[in-house]
Write an enzyme that holds these catalytic residues in place. Structure first.
Site, PDB file in Angstrom:
ATOM      1  N   ASP A 127       3.443  -4.678  -5.601  1.00 18.81           N
ATOM      2  CA  ASP A 127       3.858  -5.999  -5.112  1.00 18.81           C
ATOM      3  C   ASP A 127       5.371  -6.073  -4.952  1.00 18.81           C
ATOM      4  OD1 ASP A 127       1.328  -7.064  -4.896  1.00 18.81           O
ATOM      5  OD2 ASP A 127       1.370  -8.074  -6.839  1.00 18.81           O
TER       6      ASP A 127
ATOM      7  N   GLU B  68       0.831  -1.213   0.000  1.00 15.29           N
ATOM      8  CA  GLU B  68       0.000   0.000   0.000  1.00 15.29           C
ATOM      9  C   GLU B  68       0.861   1.257   0.000  1.00 15.29           C
ATOM     10  OE1 GLU B  68      -2.917  -0.367  -0.790  1.00 15.29           O
ATOM     11  OE2 GLU B  68      -3.101  -2.501  -0.365  1.00 15.29           O
TER      12      GLU B  68
END
Length: 769
Positions: free
Chosen positions: A670, A607
């Site tokens: 990611d 995030e």
């Protein structure tokens, strides 16, 4: 390094070898200070100068002196060798094994998920998840299953208990959630009413040509009502959100919408999706019949016209991968300019009706995403028969509301879901459907009950500490980037420092008075499920409209507390972690921190990295969309990300390629999240020392970190669901979220000793952050 007190060290001390010990302990000082002819207290002279003078000194020695020199040299060499061996032993000594009940339990879970017969350097996803996949076929009633699903099932069971326990509620808002749930569970009443609630609503709105007569001149009125009161989005979506270029204020926003299927691809690639298109048409016909449409021969042609109209919409809809540059698609216009752009809609009456009592005039600013779409949809509306337009709008309403009716409609839904997603029909307990719907609509109202039942008091502090460690690690990596100029780097660090953390739940929900104030205008009626759902749609739009003249509020979350997910908000520059995800397998107090950093740590890093992905990077530290990067760094960033576009585009599922451009933002997150979490874990080990290892696995803590990360993504999907994910989901398939990130990690290859050029250690790696 800690001092090691071994038996050999004790023996050396007991021998009273003071001269040698002192020389050893002060070795660095001696080397720095020695000059030719320096003499030690024992009378031994050591010379570091030319070999010729050394040879003359050696020749002048007596035989006794020579023997002493040789003896001292041998003893010194032996001591050095012993100390070196001790150092190696200390470095390679296996950390102690954790044998607590928690460690044994997590070890068992890890082993059951693994397939140790797979070479981790060939296919780490199968190595990490092979056992889990064999033991977890997609359950009946589902199209996909994974660790997220397991956790959501647990959360559902908790919510069920709370909703059925009258003493669990404190506020009136919580009681409204319980009334809503109980009405959903009252199947007897729902079966009694059958299709009547929706048929009455259709008649109230002027009728539907498929089920009966309709009012021929009500296009504008119908559009206003189905948009505001029932939260449908035919033709386009209208909502209120923070202005991307002025994040301190809210603004009306208009975007493309109106497709019944998840993506334009289903309509445009007809051959590949023929089964879905046929199933969708059959579903439309079945709902028409259930609502009193009568003869199928009369219904099917009209439903085909609606499907053809949706196909026309799909033709003018912009693909998601072409909407990633928000600077290009953001357009701020006035209401008057919007009227000129898309004249088929009477915009001022429309906006004043749906935003009532807020007054909208011609100068009202409106952000439009993709002006060309609105221009073309206006032309499409003007060129389409009024009967078809009404049929299409009413179909939007029927599609959204039919699931609140009796079992016949549930059966129709399930039949289409089997075609669409490969979901096997099964008797899923009614309570699961009702818990999901109650949480989806009233998740904040039931939030306090869930938080009290599942969220430990110190969880916020623990999560805050992990976030702080991940931020620190991210900024350390930021400082080493070679492709970014210093000015942009400083601004990026300022943005990272400014990211606001929201953990667990928004504060207002824990104050019964504040919570009741939010839900004051919503009323749930006992035993009338359809009515309660319709009331909620109307209420939620009123809440949305009420935000237009207010400033954005950090307490307004996009996810409810029980959600097993997390997100980054670019206009608020904040990362949000609901209580639902702060549980195993993402975080467990009793687990090794290698697993916690590989779980929730990677989630946090993911995030956080979204603030700097291809879309998030366009927003500054205050959440405003503006060009704050120097051009040289923008170009360098694009070059770095193009590597990932190509990498992920080479992956495929069932012969269908991943869209590396559509998934770019998530792939950047990611990879960046994994890197930041790994670095944070290394910092933690330096500060706290090596962890105990888990029994039986034979893995180091660093290897366990990567294994824990991979096992978070263990999952299975039906072929139909995989296809849907490839064309709609901005995330890569779980398998490639693991393989893609790990194959780019040098540290992973080092810890698992993967040969260069092996599948998990390619020569060419991609790195952005």
């Amino acid at each position: 390094m800690r001092t090691v007190w071994s038996p050999l060290a004790a023996a050396l001390a007991a021998l009273g070898m003071s001269t040698y010990k002192r020389a050893t302990l002060d070795e660095e000082d001696l080397v720095d200070s020695l000059s030719e002819g320096d003499v030690y207290p024992n009378g031994l002279q050591v010379n570091f100068r030319s070999s010729r003078s050394g040879q003359r000194c050696w020749a002048a020695r007596t035989s006794v002196e020579k023997r002493l020199v040789v003896l001292v040299t041998l003893l010194a060499a032996g001591l050095v060798a012993c100390l070196a061996a001790l150092g190696i032993q200390y470095q390679t000594r296996t950390p102690p094994v954790c044998l607590t009940e928690a460690c044994v339990s997590v070890t068992s879970s890890i082993l059951n998920s693994m397939d140790p017969t797979v070479d981790p350097c060939q296919d780490f996803f199968s190595y990490a998840c092979g056992g889990w996949i064999k033991a977890n076929p997609v359950p009946d009633g589902h199209s996909r299953w994974g660790t997220f699903s397991n956790l959501w099932e647990h959360n559902q069971a908790v919510i069920k208990h709370l909703l059925e326990n009258a003493t669990a509620s404190v506020s009136e808002a919580e009681r409204k959630a319980q009334v809503y749930y109980r009405a959903c569970m009252n199947e007897t009443r729902i079966e009694e009413l059958r299709a009547k609630p929706l048929m009455e609503l259709i008649e109230k709105l002027g009728g539907w040509n498929i089920t009966g007569p309709w009012a021929k001149d009500n296009f504008q009125d119908t559009l206003q009502v189905v948009t505001a009161h029932y939260r449908t989005s035919p033709f386009f979506s209208v909502y209120v959100s923070a202005d991307s270029k002025n994040s301190n204020s809210n603004v009306i926003q208009v975007d493309q919408s109106g497709l019944g299927l998840p993506s334009r691809d289903y309509y445009l690639n007809k051959t590949e999706n023929e089964k879905v298109l046929t199933g969708y048409l059959n579903y439309m016909v079945q709902l028409g019949k259930l609502l009193g449409g009568g003869d199928e021969d009369a219904i099917r042609p009209q439903m085909q016209q609606i499907l053809d109209f949706e196909t026309a919409l799909a033709n003018i809809t912009i693909p998601q991968e072409k909407r990633r540059d928000e600077e290009l698609i953001y357009h701020k216009v006035t209401a008057a300019e919007l009227q000129t752009l898309a004249p088929a809609i009477n915009w001022l009456p429309f906006l004043n009706t749906i935003f009532y009592p807020v007054e909208i005039n011609e100068s009202e600013p409106i952000v439009v995403y993709d002006k060309e779409y609105l221009r073309q949809v206006s032309t499409l509306i003007n060129n389409t028969d009024k009967c078809l337009l009404n049929n299409y709008m009413m179909w939007n309403l029927v599609r959204k509301t039919s699931s609140f009716l009796d079992q016949r409609f549930q059966d129709a839904d399930e039949k289409f879901m089997e075609v669409m997603y490969g979901t096997k029909k099964t008797c899923i307990p009614r309570w699961k459907f009702c818990v999901s719907d109650t949480e989806n609509n009233l998740g904040f109202a039931l939030g306090p009950m869930f938080v009290k039942a599942t969220f430990a008091e110190d969880s916020k502090n623990i999560a805050s500490e992990i976030i702080m460690e991940i931020k620190k690690a991210f900024e350390e990596s930021l400082s080493t980037l070679k492709w970014m100029d210093e000015e942009t780097r400083r601004s990026a660090k300022e943005k990272a420092d400014a990211i606001y953390n929201m953990i667990g739940y928004p504060n207002f929900i824990m104050d019964p008075k504040e919570l009741d104030k939010v839900f004051n205008d919503y009323t749930a009626v006992p035993d009338l499920y359809f009515e309660n759902a319709m009331r909620f749609f109307n209420f939620s739009w009123r809440v949305t409209a009420d935000q237009l003249r207010k400033a954005p509020n950090r307490d307004q979350w996009s996810m409810t507390p029980p959600m097993v997910n997390a997100y980054y908000s670019p206009t608020k520059n904040e990362i949000v972690f609901p209580a639902g995800i702060l549980q195993a397998p993402f975080y467990t107090r009793s687990s090794p921190n290698a697993l916690n950093f590989g779980g929730i740590g990677v989630v946090v890093g993911h995030e956080l990295t979204h603030a700097f992905d291809d879309q998030g990077r366009e927003y500054d530290k205050d959440g405003n969309l503006r060009p704050w990067w120097k051009n040289s760094s923008v170009e360098a960033f694009k070059q770095q990300t193009e590597c990932m576009v190509q990498q992920y585009s080479n992956y495929s599922v069932n012969g269908e390629p991943v869209n590396g451009r559509h998934t770019l933002g998530e792939n950047i997150a990611d990879n960046g999240g994994l890197k930041a979490a790994y670095r944070a874990y290394q910092n933690w080990v330096k500060k706290n020392g090596a962890e105990q290892t888990l029994p039986t696995l034979g893995l180091t803590s660093n290897q366990l970190f990567f294994l824990g990360f991979a096992q978070v993504w263990c999952s299975v999907r039906t072929p139909e669901s995989s296809h849907e994910g490839l064309i709609t989901d901005p995330h890569s398939p779980s398998r490639f979220r693991v393989i893609g990130s790990l194959s780019n990690s040098k540290e992973f290859s080092e810890h698992f000793r993967c040969p260069p050029g092996s599948p998990m250690n390619p020569h060419h790696k991609c790195e952005v952050w």
